[in-house]
Design a protein around this motif. Structure first.
Motif, mmCIF file in Angstrom:
data_model
loop_
_atom_site.group_PDB
_atom_site.id
_atom_site.type_symbol
_atom_site.label_atom_id
_atom_site.label_comp_id
_atom_site.label_asym_id
_atom_site.label_seq_id
_atom_site.Cartn_x
_atom_site.Cartn_y
_atom_site.Cartn_z
ATOM 1 N N PHE A 279 8.912 36.427 -44.644
ATOM 2 C CA PHE A 279 9.083 35.115 -45.284
ATOM 3 C C PHE A 279 8.784 35.199 -46.772
ATOM 4 C CE2 PHE A 279 7.013 31.236 -46.794
ATOM 5 C CZ PHE A 279 7.991 30.282 -46.544
ATOM 6 N N ILE A 280 7.669 35.826 -47.139
ATOM 7 C CA ILE A 280 7.270 35.904 -48.554
ATOM 8 C C ILE A 280 8.274 36.734 -49.354
ATOM 9 C CG2 ILE A 280 5.498 36.788 -50.109
ATOM 10 C CD1 ILE A 280 3.437 36.045 -47.963
ATOM 11 N N ASP A 281 8.728 37.853 -48.787
ATOM 12 C CA ASP A 281 9.697 38.702 -49.506
ATOM 13 C C ASP A 281 11.006 37.948 -49.745
ATOM 14 O OD1 ASP A 281 7.858 40.728 -49.524
ATOM 15 O OD2 ASP A 281 8.703 41.774 -47.788
ATOM 16 N N THR A 282 11.465 37.212 -48.749
ATOM 17 C CA THR A 282 12.728 36.462 -48.895
ATOM 18 C C THR A 282 12.597 35.360 -49.941
ATOM 19 O OG1 THR A 282 13.243 36.899 -46.568
ATOM 20 C CG2 THR A 282 14.478 35.143 -47.661
ATOM 21 N N VAL A 283 11.482 34.622 -49.884
ATOM 22 C CA VAL A 283 11.271 33.544 -50.855
ATOM 23 C C VAL A 283 11.179 34.095 -52.272
ATOM 24 C CG1 VAL A 283 9.650 31.769 -51.606
ATOM 25 C CG2 VAL A 283 10.203 32.002 -49.182
ATOM 26 N N ASN A 284 10.473 35.210 -52.454
ATOM 27 C CA ASN A 284 10.361 35.807 -53.793
ATOM 28 C C ASN A 284 11.711 36.259 -54.324
ATOM 29 O OD1 ASN A 284 7.595 35.426 -53.947
ATOM 30 N ND2 ASN A 284 7.112 37.430 -53.073
ATOM 31 N N THR A 285 12.570 36.763 -53.434
ATOM 32 C CA THR A 285 13.920 37.152 -53.859
ATOM 33 C C THR A 285 14.703 35.936 -54.353
ATOM 34 O OG1 THR A 285 13.930 38.969 -52.256
ATOM 35 C CG2 THR A 285 16.060 38.252 -53.128
ATOM 36 N N TYR A 286 14.605 34.821 -53.617
ATOM 37 C CA TYR A 286 15.288 33.598 -54.048
ATOM 38 C C TYR A 286 14.711 33.083 -55.373
ATOM 39 C CZ TYR A 286 17.613 33.218 -49.501
ATOM 40 O OH TYR A 286 18.397 33.442 -48.397
ATOM 41 N N LEU A 287 13.407 33.181 -55.531
ATOM 42 C CA LEU A 287 12.799 32.725 -56.789
ATOM 43 C C LEU A 287 13.282 33.553 -57.973
ATOM 44 C CD1 LEU A 287 9.108 31.993 -55.718
ATOM 45 C CD2 LEU A 287 10.892 30.346 -56.286
ATOM 46 N N GLU A 288 13.507 34.849 -57.785
ATOM 47 C CA GLU A 288 14.047 35.682 -58.863
ATOM 48 C C GLU A 288 15.459 35.229 -59.248
ATOM 49 O OE1 GLU A 288 13.832 39.675 -57.526
ATOM 50 O OE2 GLU A 288 11.637 39.808 -57.645
ATOM 51 N N GLU A 289 16.282 34.877 -58.251
ATOM 52 C CA GLU A 289 17.629 34.384 -58.549
ATOM 53 C C GLU A 289 17.563 33.051 -59.281
ATOM 54 O OE1 GLU A 289 20.278 34.379 -55.238
ATOM 55 O OE2 GLU A 289 19.451 36.211 -54.382
ATOM 56 N N ILE A 290 16.643 32.174 -58.859
ATOM 57 C CA ILE A 290 16.501 30.877 -59.533
ATOM 58 C C ILE A 290 16.062 31.065 -60.984
ATOM 59 C CG2 ILE A 290 15.121 28.758 -59.561
ATOM 60 C CD1 ILE A 290 15.119 28.843 -56.508
ATOM 61 N N ALA A 291 15.133 32.016 -61.230
ATOM 62 C CA ALA A 291 14.681 32.286 -62.597
ATOM 63 C C ALA A 291 15.823 32.803 -63.466
ATOM 64 C CB ALA A 291 13.528 33.283 -62.581
ATOM 65 N N ALA A 292 16.690 33.642 -62.895
ATOM 66 C CA ALA A 292 17.838 34.153 -63.659
ATOM 67 C C ALA A 292 18.813 33.037 -63.994
ATOM 68 C CB ALA A 292 18.533 35.252 -62.860
ATOM 69 N N LEU A 293 19.059 32.128 -63.052
ATOM 70 C CA LEU A 293 19.938 30.990 -63.328
ATOM 71 C C LEU A 293 19.333 30.067 -64.372
ATOM 72 C CD1 LEU A 293 21.083 30.196 -59.684
ATOM 73 C CD2 LEU A 293 22.555 30.975 -61.551
ATOM 74 N N ASN A 294 18.018 29.926 -64.352
ATOM 75 C CA ASN A 294 17.355 29.075 -65.336
ATOM 76 C C ASN A 294 17.572 29.588 -66.755
ATOM 77 O OD1 ASN A 294 15.764 27.065 -66.427
ATOM 78 N ND2 ASN A 294 13.839 28.117 -65.997
ATOM 79 N N VAL A 295 17.602 30.909 -66.913
ATOM 80 C CA VAL A 295 17.864 31.494 -68.232
ATOM 81 C C VAL A 295 19.262 31.149 -68.713
ATOM 82 C CG1 VAL A 295 18.062 33.659 -69.502
ATOM 83 C CG2 VAL A 295 16.204 33.349 -67.865
ATOM 84 N N ALA A 296 20.217 31.110 -67.792
ATOM 85 C CA ALA A 296 21.611 30.851 -68.171
ATOM 86 C C ALA A 296 21.887 29.377 -68.426
ATOM 87 C CB ALA A 296 22.545 31.368 -67.082
ATOM 88 N N ILE A 297 21.073 28.478 -67.883
ATOM 89 C CA ILE A 297 21.299 27.035 -68.048
ATOM 90 C C ILE A 297 20.678 26.569 -69.360
ATOM 91 C CG2 ILE A 297 20.682 24.777 -67.104
ATOM 92 C CD1 ILE A 297 20.914 26.017 -64.313
ATOM 93 N N ASP A 298 21.441 25.772 -70.128
ATOM 94 C CA ASP A 298 21.004 25.335 -71.449
ATOM 95 C C ASP A 298 20.271 23.996 -71.428
ATOM 96 O OD1 ASP A 298 22.139 27.593 -72.563
ATOM 97 O OD2 ASP A 298 24.089 26.616 -72.842
ATOM 98 N N ASP A 299 20.518 23.165 -70.434
ATOM 99 C CA ASP A 299 19.919 21.838 -70.393
ATOM 100 C C ASP A 299 18.393 21.946 -70.297
ATOM 101 O OD1 ASP A 299 18.952 19.307 -68.670
ATOM 102 O OD2 ASP A 299 20.755 18.773 -69.811
ATOM 103 N N VAL A 300 17.702 21.364 -71.282
ATOM 104 C CA VAL A 300 16.250 21.503 -71.357
ATOM 105 C C VAL A 300 15.563 20.754 -70.224
ATOM 106 C CG1 VAL A 300 14.216 21.084 -72.784
ATOM 107 C CG2 VAL A 300 16.363 21.810 -73.854
ATOM 108 N N GLY A 301 16.004 19.531 -69.946
ATOM 109 C CA GLY A 301 15.374 18.733 -68.899
ATOM 110 C C GLY A 301 15.496 19.385 -67.542
ATOM 111 N N LEU A 302 16.708 19.883 -67.231
ATOM 112 C CA LEU A 302 16.901 20.546 -65.948
ATOM 113 C C LEU A 302 16.106 21.849 -65.880
ATOM 114 C CD1 LEU A 302 18.386 20.447 -63.239
ATOM 115 C CD2 LEU A 302 20.228 21.763 -64.294
ATOM 116 N N SER A 303 16.009 22.554 -67.007
ATOM 117 C CA SER A 303 15.244 23.790 -67.032
ATOM 118 C C SER A 303 13.774 23.543 -66.703
ATOM 119 C CB SER A 303 15.382 24.453 -68.413
ATOM 120 O OG SER A 303 14.652 25.654 -68.460
#
Length: 434
Positions: A279-303
């Motif tokens: 469970f922890i390994d899977t969640v951490n993998t998803y969190l890494e993908e979310i962090a990468a998408l956050n870098v690509a998104i420009d909207d400050v509020g959504l970030s």
């Protein structure tokens, strides 16, 4: 041969020994001085020849080439700033190694003198032994033993000179090899030195220590593990800083590890149950993908909203790590890695694609707004899920507090919470009656 003749032979040998020793001493001095003078003279001649070539070339070039065309390989002129800089750099590099001229000169002199004396005294020893063996005179035999002992002492000194000279020549050659391999570098691995000098690593380290001990590497240092040789104080100081930083990190990691063990947290992922670890390994993998998408998104509020989601979900994994039984007792927790996080990533991916569109039309803006609202709902859901993981702990704390109040009341250390005002009036009347 009579005893008198043998004594004359010994005196003549002693005279020859004295002459040879004087000659060797003078030869050592002359050889060392001659070598140093020859080196200095060669350097001066080279400088003079280089300066004369530059001076003679300038007028001819000026006469033959009135219009100088640009060239890529322009020689450095003597006296120019570039020449002085190059000369200074070469001087710095040479200062890292002392000259091997003294070793070479003294080694050659000791080798030559030792070879000559070893041969001379060895022949004299053999002749004396044969003469004593053939002589039948007891007096001559006793005197011969004394002469043989004297010759033996000088023979031993001769052999020592020969061996010492060979060692000096070898050490001088290896010093030159070190200097050639290093070049302008300040650090070199022992492995490279041993391979290029065709020596074992242990022998290479022994040679390095010998050169450092005798002062031929004035700033030379070996690391603690014997893996690299440093020839400047700057490189050694950097090594010490890196070593100190590494040891500090090791101490900090050890302290963190000990704190985790004292707190009952698994010291390693393998200490957790298989279900919790997956469970922890899977969640951490998803969190890494979310962090990468956050870098690509420009909207400050959504970030900022995404960062909040990452922190909330990270706290949920910490709760599972400290209490793996939550996966079975908390409803909806098993859906976190199976549905909620994948849907979050899907929405963020769509938002990032919509945000990249050059024309932000009504449909795009509407879709983006809908995704933002949905992420707000997901963020609230994650917060509630985190709060639920503390439900059992809150119940335990509440139960402990209730029991604690009851015990304190029974012991008369606090007011009984069940009596209220009547209980208080009753106790007051009892005290007044008393």
């Amino acid at each position: 041969m009579s005893q008198k003749d043998f004594e004359e032979l010994c005196r003549s040998i002693e005279g020859s020994i004295s002459k040879v020793m004087d000659a060797v001493g003078k030869g050592l001095d002359k050889a060392g001085n001659a070598a140093n003078n020859a080196i200095n003279q060669a350097i001066e001649n080279q400088k003079k020849q280089q300066a004369s070539r530059v001076q003679s070339a300038q007028p001819s070039q000026a006469s033959q080439r009135p219009q100088v065309r640009p060239r890529t390989n322009i020689p450095v002129r003597a006296g120019s700033a570039a020449y002085q800089q190059r000369y200074a750099n070469n001087a710095i590099i040479r200062s890292r190694f002392k000259s091997s001229a003294g070793l070479t000169a003294s080694g050659a002199a000791l080798t030559a003198g030792g070879a000559i004396m070893t041969t001379s005294f060895g022949v004299a020893e053999i002749v004396g032994a044969l003469t004593m063996a053939l002589s039948m005179d007891p007096g001559f035999y006793n005197g011969g033993i004394v002469g043989m002992l004297v010759i033996g002492v000088f023979l031993g000194f001769s052999i020592w000179s020969l061996v010492s000279g060979i060692k000096r020549l070898t050490l001088g050659a290896r010093l030159k090899a070190f200097q050639r391999i290093f070049g302008d570098r300040e650090v070199c691995s022992v492995k490279e030195l041993s391979e290029r000098m065709q020596l074992s690593p242990a022998k290479t380290i022994d040679v390095a220590r010998k050169l450092i001990g005798r002062g031929y590497l004035p700033q030379g240092r070996l690391d603690d593990d014997g893996t690299c040789l440093m020839v400047t104080n700057e490189s050694y100081n950097l090594y010490l800083q890196a070593k100190t930083s590494y040891e500090q990190r090791q101490r900090e990691n050890g302290a963190i590890q000990n704190a985790k063990e004292r707190a009952g947290i698994g010291s390693s992922p393998s200490a957790l149950p298989v279900k919790a670890r997956a469970f922890i390994d899977t969640v951490n993998t998803y969190l890494e993908e979310i962090a990468a998408l956050n870098v690509a998104i420009d909207d400050v509020g959504l970030s900022e909203q995404i960062v909040h989601i990452e922190k909330t979900v990270g706290k949920i994994t910490e709760r599972v790590k400290s209490d793996p039984s939550l996966l079975d007792s908390v409803s909806g927790l098993d859906r976190l890695d199976d549905y909620y996080l994948p849907q979050t990533i899907k929405l963020l991916t769509a938002y990032e694609e919509l945000e990249e569109q050059p024309v932000q039309g009504e449909n795009i803006m509407s879709s983006r707004k809908e995704i933002e609202n949905t992420l707000n709902v997901l963020s609230t859901a994650y917060e509630k899920l985190l709060d639920v993981t503390f439900e059992d702990l809150s119940m335990d704390v509440s139960s402990d507090i209730t029991v604690l109040h009851a015990i304190l009341s029974q012991e008369g250390l606090t007011e009984n919470p069940f009596e209220g005002d009547n209980g208080a009036n009753t106790s007051n009347s009892k005290r007044s009656d008393g």
